[in-house]
Design an enzyme around this catalytic site. Structure first.
Site, PDB file in Angstrom:
ATOM      1  N   GLU A 167     -13.903  44.201 -27.674  1.00  0.00           N
ATOM      2  CA  GLU A 167     -14.493  43.133 -26.869  1.00  0.00           C
ATOM      3  C   GLU A 167     -15.924  43.505 -26.504  1.00  0.00           C
ATOM      4  O   GLU A 167     -16.168  44.323 -25.602  1.00  0.00           O
ATOM      5  CB  GLU A 167     -13.684  42.891 -25.583  1.00  0.00           C
ATOM      6  CG  GLU A 167     -14.267  41.713 -24.800  1.00  0.00           C
ATOM      7  CD  GLU A 167     -13.513  41.385 -23.516  1.00  0.00           C
ATOM      8  OE1 GLU A 167     -12.543  42.066 -23.198  1.00  0.00           O
ATOM      9  OE2 GLU A 167     -13.944  40.425 -22.837  1.00  0.00           O
ATOM     10  N   LYS A 192       7.020  47.652 -19.189  1.00  0.00           N
ATOM     11  CA  LYS A 192       6.324  46.748 -20.124  1.00  0.00           C
ATOM     12  C   LYS A 192       6.590  45.263 -19.874  1.00  0.00           C
ATOM     13  O   LYS A 192       6.560  44.454 -20.797  1.00  0.00           O
ATOM     14  CB  LYS A 192       6.663  47.117 -21.575  1.00  0.00           C
ATOM     15  CG  LYS A 192       6.259  48.546 -21.927  1.00  0.00           C
ATOM     16  CD  LYS A 192       6.626  48.933 -23.317  1.00  0.00           C
ATOM     17  CE  LYS A 192       6.154  50.356 -23.593  1.00  0.00           C
ATOM     18  NZ  LYS A 192       6.563  50.871 -24.876  1.00  0.00           N
ATOM     19  N   ASP A 197       0.428  54.644 -24.126  1.00  0.00           N
ATOM     20  CA  ASP A 197       1.211  53.570 -24.742  1.00  0.00           C
ATOM     21  C   ASP A 197       0.543  52.236 -24.369  1.00  0.00           C
ATOM     22  O   ASP A 197       0.579  51.821 -23.205  1.00  0.00           O
ATOM     23  CB  ASP A 197       2.646  53.627 -24.197  1.00  0.00           C
ATOM     24  CG  ASP A 197       3.580  52.663 -24.932  1.00  0.00           C
ATOM     25  OD1 ASP A 197       3.088  51.631 -25.413  1.00  0.00           O
ATOM     26  OD2 ASP A 197       4.785  52.953 -24.993  1.00  0.00           O
ATOM     27  N   HIS A 254     -21.798  37.271 -23.163  1.00  0.00           N
ATOM     28  CA  HIS A 254     -20.827  37.344 -24.258  1.00  0.00           C
ATOM     29  C   HIS A 254     -21.380  36.758 -25.547  1.00  0.00           C
ATOM     30  O   HIS A 254     -20.994  37.183 -26.634  1.00  0.00           O
ATOM     31  CB  HIS A 254     -19.498  36.681 -23.853  1.00  0.00           C
ATOM     32  CG  HIS A 254     -18.610  37.623 -23.094  1.00  0.00           C
ATOM     33  ND1 HIS A 254     -17.455  38.126 -23.608  1.00  0.00           N
ATOM     34  CD2 HIS A 254     -18.759  38.190 -21.870  1.00  0.00           C
ATOM     35  CE1 HIS A 254     -16.901  38.963 -22.736  1.00  0.00           C
ATOM     36  NE2 HIS A 254     -17.676  39.002 -21.660  1.00  0.00           N
TER      37      HIS A 254
END
Ligand SMILES: CC(C)(COP(=O)([O-])OP(=O)([O-])OC[C@H]1O[C@@H](n2cnc3c(N)ncnc32)[C@H](O)[C@@H]1OP(=O)([O-])[O-])[C@@H](O)C(=O)NCCC(=O)NCCSC(=O)C[C@@](C)(O)CC(=O)[O-]
Ligand SMILES: NC(=O)C1=CN([C@@H]2O[C@H](COP(=O)(O)OP(=O)(O)OC[C@H]3O[C@@H](n4cnc5c(N)ncnc54)[C@H](OP(=O)(O)O)[C@@H]3O)[C@@H](O)[C@H]2O)C=CC1
Length: 802
Positions: free
Chosen positions: A474, A605, A681, A779
Site C-alpha cells: 500500500e 483470528k 501469523d 494516495h
C-alpha cells in the site's frame, strides 16, 4: 603360487597372514606401480564418497558418519592388526586401504535414522540396523572374498595389504553392527530437542531397504569368489610345485651396483609419492573450487545465469525458448535477483539433464522403491513417477532429499496439469532457503511472493531510536508512518507492556447442566486447578498456565486456557497444553465429550469482544505529546482540529458503526505491515489490530497534543512460526528482538511495544491527512501505478441507452 625373486630366489608368499620374507629388500617396479594404482584408486574412491554423501544426509550426519565410522574403525583395525602383524609400521598403506574399504554411506544412512526428527531415536537406530544388517553382512563377505583374491596375486606388498584389508573389513563390520549403533543412539538422544540439528528430510525405512536384484548378483559373485579361494588355497593345489626357498639369497653386489640399486629404489619410491601427492592436491583443488555443493557452488547452470544477466542489457537471450530452466532463470533475474547472489541448483538436476535417455517406468519404480529416494532419477523420471501416482506431489522434497529440486519439479507438474506454465514462471522460486520452510511454514511450495519492505523511522520508543521494517504494497503507508515518527521526534513514545498470555478455549459437553456445573466447580477448585496446571505446563518448557476462564452455554463449557508462552506467540504451545489438560479432566469426568479443541471462545483470528475486554497475547499502552510546532510544520494542522476529528471519527463514528476494538483510524495497516515483515501469523491481524486511539489537547495554551494508543491483544512472537525464515529473521534483527530474550518474553514484549508505537505514529499522520483533505491527493501520488493500468484517455465510459 610360485614367484621368482632376484637372485633366482623362489618364495611362497600367498595365504592368510603369512609373512613375506625380505619384503623390504624386494621392492620391485611392478610392486610400486600396483601400489601407486591402489593408492590413487583409494583417493578417488574416497573423493567420490565425500562428494556424494550430501545427497544422503545433512552436514551433521556427514560429520558423524564420516568421522566416527572411519576413525573408530581405523583405530580398532589397527589394534587388531597389531596382533597379526609383527611390524605395524610396515602397513604404511593402511590409511589408503581404509579409504578403499570403508562404506561411509552405510554409516550415514543409519545415522539418518537416528537423527531424523521425532521421538524414539534409539528404536529407529535398532530398526535401521535390522534393515541394514543383512546387506552389510553380505557386502562384507563379498568384499573379503574379493579383496582376498589380491592376497593370491604374488605381488608381496599387495598381498600384505589385501590381508590387512580383509581384516579391516571384518573389524569395520563388527564396529558397524555393535559399537557404532550404540554410540549413535547416545548421540541422537543427546541431540534430541535441538531443533537446529534435525535432518532436512524425515527417516524412511524405504531408504534402507536393499535392491533385491543387486543382492542376488552379490550372492552369485560371492559364491564364485568362494570357489576361487577354495581352489587356490586347498592344500593339494598349494603344495603342487611350491619350492620353499631360502629366505634371503641376495647376491653380494659391488659398491657401484649397490649405489645404483639405491638410486633406482629411491626414484621409484619418490615417483610413487609424487603421483599420490599430485592426485591429492588436484582432488582438493577440485573439491574446494570446482565441486558443486548444496550451499556454495557455482556450477554450469550458474554460469548460464551469469551469461543471461550480461545478455539482459542487450535483450537478446542466447538460449532457445524451449530451454525451460534457462527461461525460468531469466524470469528470476528480471524479478530482481541480486547479481552477486547466484541460485543454487541441485547437483542432481544438472546431472539429470545429462542423462538424456528416460528409463522405463518399471526400472524407475524399482530404483525408487529400492533406494526409497529419487536422488539418482532424472527430473523427467521423477515427474513420470508423480504423474503415475507413485510419488505424492506434496512429498517431492523428502523423496528428492533436495527442497529446491522439489519446488522446481512441483512447478513443472502443476504448470503442466493446469496449463499455467507461463504464469508459474512469473512466480519467483530461486534464491530461497526452502529447508526452513519444510515442515514448519508451508506445504506444496511452488515459490514465494516478494513483498517490498520499507522502513519508518527513526522512531524513538522508551528512549531508543528504531528503524521499523514494514512489508506492504500500500503506497503512502510507509511515508505516512515515517511522517508520524518525524513528528514524534526525540520526545519519543513511552510504552507499558503486560504479558496477558495466549488463549485456547476447547468446547466440552457434559450430559446435563448439573454435570456441567459440577465440572465447572471442580476446575475452579484450587487443588484441582493445580493438577490441571501441572498437566498443561508439562507440555512445554515455556508455556505456563495462568488461568482457566469458563464460559457456559447450557451443558457446554468453554474452558478458556490462558498461558504465558515465553517469546513465542504461542498458539501451538497453548493448544498442546490444553489438549493434555483435557486428557486429565476426562479422567475425572469420563462422561465429558470434547466437541472441539477450539470452541471459538479463545478467540483466534475472528473479531470478538472477549479479546478486546480480557486481552490476548500482549497488552500495550503507548503515549506521546506532539508539540504545537511539530503539529504546525510537519502535520500542517493544530491540536484542536486533530482532537476534534479523533472524537468524531474514531470514537463516535466507530460507536455508531457498532465497532468493537475499532476506535482507531488504521491500526491494522501498521500491524499487518510489521507482521508480514517480521514473520508473525498475518491472519492474527484481526485481533492484534484492536486499538483505541485517544487525542487530547494539552500544554499551557492547549496547543500541544497528547496522544495514546491502547492495544489489548497483540499476538506476537520472536521465536517459532515464520520468524525462523531468513528475511523475516533479518527484520527482527533490525529491531534487535530476534529469537529469545534473556528473560522470557523480553523480546516479544519489546516487539509488541514497537508495533504499538508505530501504530501511534501512523494514526497521527493519517488523522492529519484527513483533516487537511490530503488523503486522496497523497494516495494518487504514492499509491497508484501507471503500469498495467489503462490510461484514462483510452477509457470510454459507455452509458447504456434506455
Ligand atoms: C495436516 C492434515 C491435512 C493432515 O491430514 P491427514 O488426514 O492426516 O493426511 P493424509 O496423510 O491422510 O493425507 C490426506 C490428504 O491431505 C493432504 N495432505 C496431507 N499432508 C499434506 C502435505 N504435507 N502437503 C500437502 N497436502 C497434504 C493431501 O491432499 C492428502 O491426500 P494425498 O495427496 O496424499 O492423496 C490435517 O491434519 C489437517 O487438516 N489439520 C488442520 C490444520 C489446519 O487447518 N491448520 C490451520 C491453522 S489453525 C488456526 O490458525 C486457527 C485456529 C485453529 O486457532 C482457529 C480456531 O480457533 O478454530
Ligand atoms: N495450532 C494452532 O491452533 C495454531 C497455530 N498457529 C501457528 O502456530 C505457529 C506459532 O505457534 P507457537 O506455539 O508460537 O510456535 P512454535 O509451534 O514454533 O513453538 C515454539 C517453539 O519454540 C520453543 N522455544 C524455544 N525458546 C523459546 C522461548 N524463549 N520462548 C518460547 N518458546 C521457545 C518452544 O519450546 P517448547 O517445545 O518447550 O514449548 C516451542 O517448541 C505459527 O506458525 C502460527 O501460524 C496459529 C494459530 C493457531
Amino acid at each position: 603360487v610360485e614367484r621368482n625373486g632376484p637372485g633366482n630366489r623362489s618364495e611362497r608368499c600367498a595365504g592368510w597372514a603369512r609373512a613375506c620374507p625380505g619384503l623390504e629388500a624386494e621392492y620391485q617396479a611392478a610392486d610400486a606401480v600396483i601400489m601407486t594404482f591402489v593408492r590413487c584408486a583409494a583417493l578417488l574412491y574416497a573423493y567420490y564418497q565425500i562428494s556424494n554423501l550430501h545427497k544422503i544426509a545433512s552436514k551433521y550426519l556427514l560429520i558423524i558418519a564420516g568421522v566416527f565410522s572411519t576413525f573408530a574403525s581405523f583405530i580398532f583395525t589397527s589394534a587388531v592388526a597389531s596382533l597379526f602383524f609383527n611390524e605395524l609400521a610396515s602397513i604404511k598403506d593402511a590409511p589408503f586401504l581404509f579409504l578403499l574399504v570403508a562404506d561411509v554411506a552405510r554409516g550415514a544412512r543409519m545415522a539418518k535414522a537416528g537423527w531424523s526428527a521425532g521421538e524414539d531415536q534409539g528404536k529407529r537406530v535398532g530398526r535401521a540396523l535390522s534393515l541394514l544388517g543383512p546387506t552389510a553382512t553380505l557386502d562384507t563377505l563379498l568384499a573379503v572374498l574379493l579383496v582376498g583374491v589380491g592376497a593370491l596375486s604374488g605381488v608381496p606388498r599387495l598381498e600384505h595389504m589385501c590381508t590387512f584389508a580383509c581384516l579391516a573389513l571384518l573389524v569395520d563390520y563388527l564396529v558397524f553392527v555393535t559399537f557404532y549403533p550404540a554410540c549413535l543412539s547416545l548421540v541422537a538422544d543427546f541431540a534430541s530437542g535441538r531443533k537446529e540439528m534435525s535432518p532436512d528430510s524425515p527417516f524412511s525405512e524405504a531408504d534402507l531397504k536393499p535392491n533385491p536384484v543387486v543382492q542376488r548378483v552379490k550372492m552369485i559373485m560371492a559364491a564364485g569368489l568362494l570357489c576361487v579361494h577354495l581352489t587356490s588355497r586347498w592344500p593339494w593345489s598349494v603344495d603342487n610345485g611350491i619350492i620353499e626357498g631360502p629366505t634371503d639369497t641376495l647376491t653380494p653386489a659391488t659398491q657401484d651396483n649397490v649405489l645404483l640399486h639405491s638410486y633406482v629404489k629411491w626414484f621409484s619410491v619418490s615417483a610413487d609419492y609424487i603421483v599420490i601427492a599430485t592426485l591429492l592436491c588436484a582432488l582438493i583443488i577440485k573439491f574446494v573450487f570446482f565441486e558443486e555443493h548444496r550451499n556454495w557452488v557455482i556450477d554450469m547452470n550458474d554460469m548460464l545465469v551469469k551469461e543471461m544477466v550480461q545478455d539482459q542489457e542487450k535483450r537478446k537471450p542466447k538460449f532457445s525458448v524451449g530451454d525451460d530452466s534457462v527461461s525460468e532463470i531469466s524470469t528470476q533475474t528480471e524479478c530482481g535477483l541480486e547479481e552477486t547472489e547466484w541460485p543454487t541448483l541441485s547437483p542432481s538436476s544438472s546431472a539429470a539433464k545429462l542423462n538424456a535417455k528416460k528409463r522405463p517406468m518399471a526400472e524407475c519404480l524399482e530404483i525408487y522403491r529400492s533406494e526409497g529416494a529419487c536422488t539418482s532419477l532424472s527430473d523427467e523420471e521423477v515427474i513420470m513417477l508423480v504423474e503415475q501416482s507413485h510419488i505424492p506431489l506434496h512429498r517431492l522434497e523428502s523423496v528428492l532429499g533436495d527442497p529446491l529440486r522439489g519446488v522446481k519439479l512441483r512447478r513443472k507438474v502443476i504448470g503442466g496439469r493446469f496449463q499455467t506454465e507461463l504464469a508459474i514462471k512469473q512466480l519467483p522460486y530461486l534464491n530461497y532457503d526452502y529447508s526452513k520452510v519444510l515442515n514448519a511454514c508451508c506445504e506444496n511450495v511452488i515459490g514465494y511472493v516478494g513483498v517490498p519492505v520499507g522502513y519508518a523511522g527513526p522512531l524513538v520508543v522508551d528512549g531508543k531510536a528504531y528503524m521499523i521494517p514494514m512489508a506492504t504494497t500500500e503506497g503512502a503507508l510507509v511515508a505516512s508512518t515515517n511522517r508520524g515518527a518525524k513528528a514524534i521526534g526525540t520526545r519519543g513514545v513511552t510504552s507499558v507492556v503486560e504479558d496477558v498470555g495466549m488463549t485456547r478455549a476447547p468446547a466440552v459437553k457434559l450430559p446435563n447442566v448439573v454435570r456441567a456445573h459440577e465440572c465447572r466447580q471442580w476446575v475452579d477448585n484450587k487443588e484441582n486447578y493445580a493438577l490441571i496446571k501441572e498437566a498443561f505446563d508439562s507440555t512445554s518448557r515455556f508455556a505456563r498456565l495462568q488461568e482457566i476462564h469458563i464460559g457456559v452455554d447450557g451443558a457446554t463449557l468453554y474452558l478458556r486456557f490462558r498461558a504465558t508462552t515465553g517469546d513465542a506467540m504461542g498458539m501451538n504451545m497453548v493448544s498442546k497444553g490444553a489438549e493434555n489438560a483435557l486428557k486429565l479432566l476426562k479422567s475425572y469426568f469420563p462422561d465429558m465429550e470434547v466437541i472441539s479443541l477450539s470452541g471459538n471462545y479463545c478467540s483466534d483470528k475472528k473479531a470478538a469482544a472477549i479479546n478486546w475486554i480480557k486481552g490476548r497475547g500482549k497488552r500495550v499502552v503507548c503515549e506521546t505529546t506532539i508539540s504545537h510546532e511539530n503539529l504546525k510544520t510537519i502535520f500542517k494542522t493544530d491540536s484542536r482540529t486533530l482532537a476534534r476529528c479523533n472524537k468524531i471519527k474514531n470514537l463516535s463514528g466507530s460507536a455508531l458503526a457498532g465497532s468493537i476494538g475499532g476506535n482507531n483510524a488504521h491500526a491494522a495497516n501498521m500491524v499487518t505491515a510489521i507482521f508480514i515483515a517480521t514473520g508473525q501469523d498475518p491472519a492474527q491481524n484481526v485481533t492484534s489490530s484492536n486499538c483505541s486511539t485517544n487525542m487530547e489537547i494539552c500544554g499551557e495554551n492547549g496547543e500541544d497534543l497528547y496522544v495514546t494508543c491502547t492495544m489489548p491483544s497483540l499476538e506476537v512472537g520472536t521465536v517459532g512460526g515464520g520468524t525462523i525464515l531468513t528475511g523475516q529473521g533479518a527484520c527482527l534483527e533490525i529491531l534487535g528482538v530476534k529469537g529469545a530474550g534473556i528473560i522470557p518474553a523480553e523480546n516479544s514484549a519489546r516487539l509488541a511495544s514497537l508495533i504499538c508505537a508505530t501504530v501511534l505514529a501512523g494514526e497521527l499522520s493519517l488523522m492529519a491527512a484527513l483533516v487537511n483533505s490530503d488523503l486522496v491527493k497523497s494516495h494518487m501520488r504514492h499509491n497508484r501505478s501507471t503500469v498495467n493500468v489503462q490510461s484514462d484517455m483510452n477509457i470510454t465510459l459507455k452509458v447504456p441507452t434506455l
